[in-house]
Design a protein around this motif. Structure first.
Motif, PDB file in Angstrom:
ATOM      1  N   ALA A  99      42.564  18.143  31.294  1.00 34.25           N
ATOM      2  CA  ALA A  99      41.330  18.512  31.601  1.00 34.25           C
ATOM      3  C   ALA A  99      40.908  18.388  33.332  1.00 34.25           C
ATOM      4  CB  ALA A  99      40.555  18.108  30.740  1.00 34.25           C
ATOM      5  N   ARG A 100      40.678  19.266  34.085  1.00 33.37           N
ATOM      6  CA  ARG A 100      39.611  19.415  35.004  1.00 33.37           C
ATOM      7  C   ARG A 100      38.343  19.744  35.215  1.00 33.37           C
ATOM      8  NH1 ARG A 100      43.810  16.953  36.799  1.00 33.37           N
ATOM      9  NH2 ARG A 100      42.886  17.274  38.453  1.00 33.37           N
ATOM     10  N   LEU A 101      37.176  19.844  34.018  1.00 29.67           N
ATOM     11  CA  LEU A 101      36.411  19.358  33.989  1.00 29.67           C
ATOM     12  C   LEU A 101      35.488  18.661  33.202  1.00 29.67           C
ATOM     13  CD1 LEU A 101      33.181  20.112  35.141  1.00 29.67           C
ATOM     14  CD2 LEU A 101      33.297  22.012  33.184  1.00 29.67           C
ATOM     15  N   ALA A 102      34.754  17.473  33.002  1.00 30.33           N
ATOM     16  CA  ALA A 102      34.887  16.376  31.698  1.00 30.33           C
ATOM     17  C   ALA A 102      33.069  15.916  31.433  1.00 30.33           C
ATOM     18  CB  ALA A 102      35.133  15.013  32.160  1.00 30.33           C
ATOM     19  N   VAL A 103      32.276  16.023  30.673  1.00 32.88           N
ATOM     20  CA  VAL A 103      31.048  15.314  30.459  1.00 32.88           C
ATOM     21  C   VAL A 103      31.193  14.293  29.445  1.00 32.88           C
ATOM     22  CG1 VAL A 103      28.885  15.583  29.416  1.00 32.88           C
ATOM     23  CG2 VAL A 103      30.778  18.039  30.272  1.00 32.88           C
ATOM     24  N   VAL A 104      30.611  12.939  30.968  1.00 31.81           N
ATOM     25  CA  VAL A 104      30.419  12.213  30.277  1.00 31.81           C
ATOM     26  C   VAL A 104      29.071  11.382  30.536  1.00 31.81           C
ATOM     27  CG1 VAL A 104      30.729  10.158  33.039  1.00 31.81           C
ATOM     28  CG2 VAL A 104      31.858   9.574  31.414  1.00 31.81           C
ATOM     29  N   ASP A 105      29.009   9.988  29.389  1.00 35.23           N
ATOM     30  CA  ASP A 105      27.762   9.203  29.764  1.00 35.23           C
ATOM     31  C   ASP A 105      27.332   8.690  30.580  1.00 35.23           C
ATOM     32  OD1 ASP A 105      25.976   7.452  28.538  1.00 35.23           O
ATOM     33  OD2 ASP A 105      25.861   7.936  26.490  1.00 35.23           O
ATOM     34  N   ALA A 106      26.647   8.615  31.117  1.00 37.73           N
ATOM     35  CA  ALA A 106      26.244   7.351  32.636  1.00 37.73           C
ATOM     36  C   ALA A 106      26.850   6.475  32.441  1.00 37.73           C
ATOM     37  CB  ALA A 106      24.873   7.377  32.943  1.00 37.73           C
ATOM     38  N   GLU A 107      27.159   6.151  30.806  1.00 43.13           N
ATOM     39  CA  GLU A 107      26.968   3.899  30.580  1.00 43.13           C
ATOM     40  C   GLU A 107      28.261   3.728  30.769  1.00 43.13           C
ATOM     41  OE1 GLU A 107      26.306   1.794  26.353  1.00 43.13           O
ATOM     42  OE2 GLU A 107      24.782   2.440  27.778  1.00 43.13           O
ATOM     43  N   VAL A 108      29.295   4.537  31.172  1.00 47.36           N
ATOM     44  CA  VAL A 108      30.754   4.377  31.156  1.00 47.36           C
ATOM     45  C   VAL A 108      31.230   5.668  31.686  1.00 47.36           C
ATOM     46  CG1 VAL A 108      30.641   4.053  28.544  1.00 47.36           C
ATOM     47  CG2 VAL A 108      30.662   6.322  29.320  1.00 47.36           C
ATOM     48  N   GLY A 109      30.161   5.894  32.777  1.00 51.55           N
ATOM     49  CA  GLY A 109      30.391   6.894  34.023  1.00 51.55           C
ATOM     50  C   GLY A 109      31.430   6.499  35.005  1.00 51.55           C
TER      51      GLY A 109
END
Length: 511
Positions: A99-109
């Protein structure tokens, strides 16, 4: 069916039906699909192309669903990532899936973004008001984007790379097609069954195979409502059920047991809306089932059995069978699934016999990502070899005796750890238990019970042995009891026994 078409079909049949609920936020099917199409545009503009893999590392939030369907609209592959992983673990998974693109929750960013500087991270702020979100947050970008207008590819394209729980070691990536996952949702909805007026509470981690494919997609397939609980917590589960008039939910056995044990005012909650209490990732003994039925005021409990490699699909145990066939996974496979119990010579086991559980379904994975050897070992023709040791009773019901690799061999005798665990769960001072083997110079292995005891109890090895000796054969009784505050578990609720074994590697010296 392509998974984007699954959502489009739900829109056509019920555009104004409530699709997703998250805290105070609500989306109809029309609104949800529109947001997912805008997410596809955001992901495409960030560099995602057909066949690329999008990693998504969030809690149970709308961003996960927008990102997933956005990826599918754009022809890309979803790679759900455990939000509890540490940076080095995230890095290994990203490197493995590419993967070269990801979506992450700010809390675990911070844990995530430090994993690989070559990955672009879109950060989600699901609980911030729109005017308080950064302009480059995933939600802000989605709100401002134009809707995606491209057409999906064939349903034979890859939809997901699902990483296994890792209960026995390093997780492997299961490659699934759109068609396979759509069938998983369909077979699950038929097995329980789910209804179009369902309000399904997703409280187990949505990035895990069953909460995502069985329950979230099974609910969306029907045009019903998904209620997201950001992260499982016993009181929070009760509050969500009462507030949203939830009709069905799924959890590991501990997720149903914990509220009864740990919420002092449990009885004050109105849980009468629930018509299906669904559990998986492990069995319940008859006494525990009775206690839960009494506590929840319902006899509508369902057990499901399956694994990431099959969608997951497998078998189910109906409410009428919960007590009489407690511990069994069902009689044969659920709709769309063939199930066999196979002797070592490849022939079918008969009543009273044990063997490996094999499964066959159109939901099966294509294979493990970049691991031809492991893929070849996992299959016998069209049959997936589960690694579970099953036993058939006279009525044709199958009970999982143990993982084949978890059978303890002590003094030449085979001990099924799950049998010992089931006996110990009946002890009034035992809250949780796992049984494993410790290397022993004379016996080969010795049986060890790792126990979480009720606060204030006086459990020790002598007390446990005294409880078990009238109930199981003496060679099965643990020679040692180790007390712990909690057991190591995967987010799906499965005990990571390889972790316990690693902690107990020093050979015992006693008899």
């Amino acid at each position: 069916m392509h998974l984007s078409a699954l959502l489009d079909s739900a829109v056509r049949s019920g555009r104004d039906q409530e699709a997703v609920v998250y805290r105070e936020q609500r989306w109809t099917y029309g609104e949800f699909a529109a947001a997912a199409r805008r997410a596809a545009t955001v992901l495409h503009e960030a560099g995602l192309r057909p066949g690329d893999r999008l990693a998504v590392m969030t809690h149970n939030t709308p961003a996960f669903l927008f990102a997933a369907f956005g990826a599918w609209y754009a022809g890309a592959v979803l790679v759900p990532v455990n939000h509890k992983l540490q940076t080095a673990e995230v890095a290994r998974q990203l490197a493995h899936c590419g993967a070269r693109l990801a979506v992450v929750d700010a809390e675990v960013g911070e844990r995530a973004t430090a994993a690989d500087p070559g990955v672009r991270w879109l950060v989600s702020h699901p609980d911030a008001a729109p005017e308080q979100r950064p302009a480059d947050s995933f939600e802000s970008l989605v709100a401002a984007a134009a809707p995606w207008s491209g057409e999906p590819g064939p349903d034979t394209d890859t939809a997901q790379v699902l990483y296994t729980s890792g209960t026995s070691g390093t997780p492997k990536g299961c490659v699934h097609t759109h068609r396979g996952i759509a069938l998983t949702a369909t077979y699950t909805a038929a097995a329980i069954p789910l209804r179009r007026d369902e309000r399904f509470l997703v409280c187990m981690p949505i990035w895990h195979a069953s909460p995502l494919n069985n329950w979230t997609l099974g609910t969306l397939l029907l045009g019903a409502t998904v209620v997201l609980q950001r992260e499982y917590e016993p009181r929070g589960m009760l509050e969500a059920i009462q507030r949203e008039r939830v009709t069905a939910l799924f959890g590991a056995p501990i997720a149903l047991i914990a509220p009864v044990q740990s919420v002092p005012d449990f009885a004050s909650y109105d849980l009468s809306s629930v018509r299906s209490w669904i559990y998986g990732a492990g069995p319940l003994d008859a006494d525990t089932v009775r206690r839960l039925m009494a506590a929840y005021g319902s006899d509508q409990f369902h057990q499901v059995y399956g694994m990431s490699e099959t969608g997951p699909v497998g078998a189910s145990l109906s409410p009428a069978e919960q007590v009489a066939k407690a511990g069994a996974i069902g009689r044969g496979g659920m709709p769309g699934v063939d199930l066999r119990v196979v002797r070592p010579d490849g022939t079918d086991a008969g009543a009273g016999e044990s063997g490996e559980i094999w499964l066959r379904s159109d939901t099966r994975m294509v294979g493990y990502l970049d691991d031809e050897a492991a893929t070849a070992k996992a299959f016998a023709g069209d049959w997936y070899r589960s690694g579970d040791l099953g036993r058939i009773d006279a009525d044709g019901f199958v009970t999982v005796v143990d993982r084949i690799k978890d059978v303890i061999i002590t003094g030449g005798e085979n001990v099924a750890s799950q049998e010992v665990e089931g006996a110990l769960r009946g002890h009034p001072d035992v809250l949780d238990v796992a049984v494993v083997g410790r290397p022993h110079p004379q016996w080969g292995e010795t049986v060890v019970a790792v126990v979480v005891a009720r606060e204030g109890s006086a459990l020790d090895t002598a007390a446990v042995r005294a409880w078990l000796e009238p109930r199981i054969a003496r060679y099965k009784v643990p020679r040692e009891v180790v007390l712990r505050d909690q057991l190591p578990r995967t987010p799906s609720g499965k005990v990571t026994k390889h972790v316990l074994r690693a902690e107990l590697t020093s050979p015992a010296t006693g008899a």
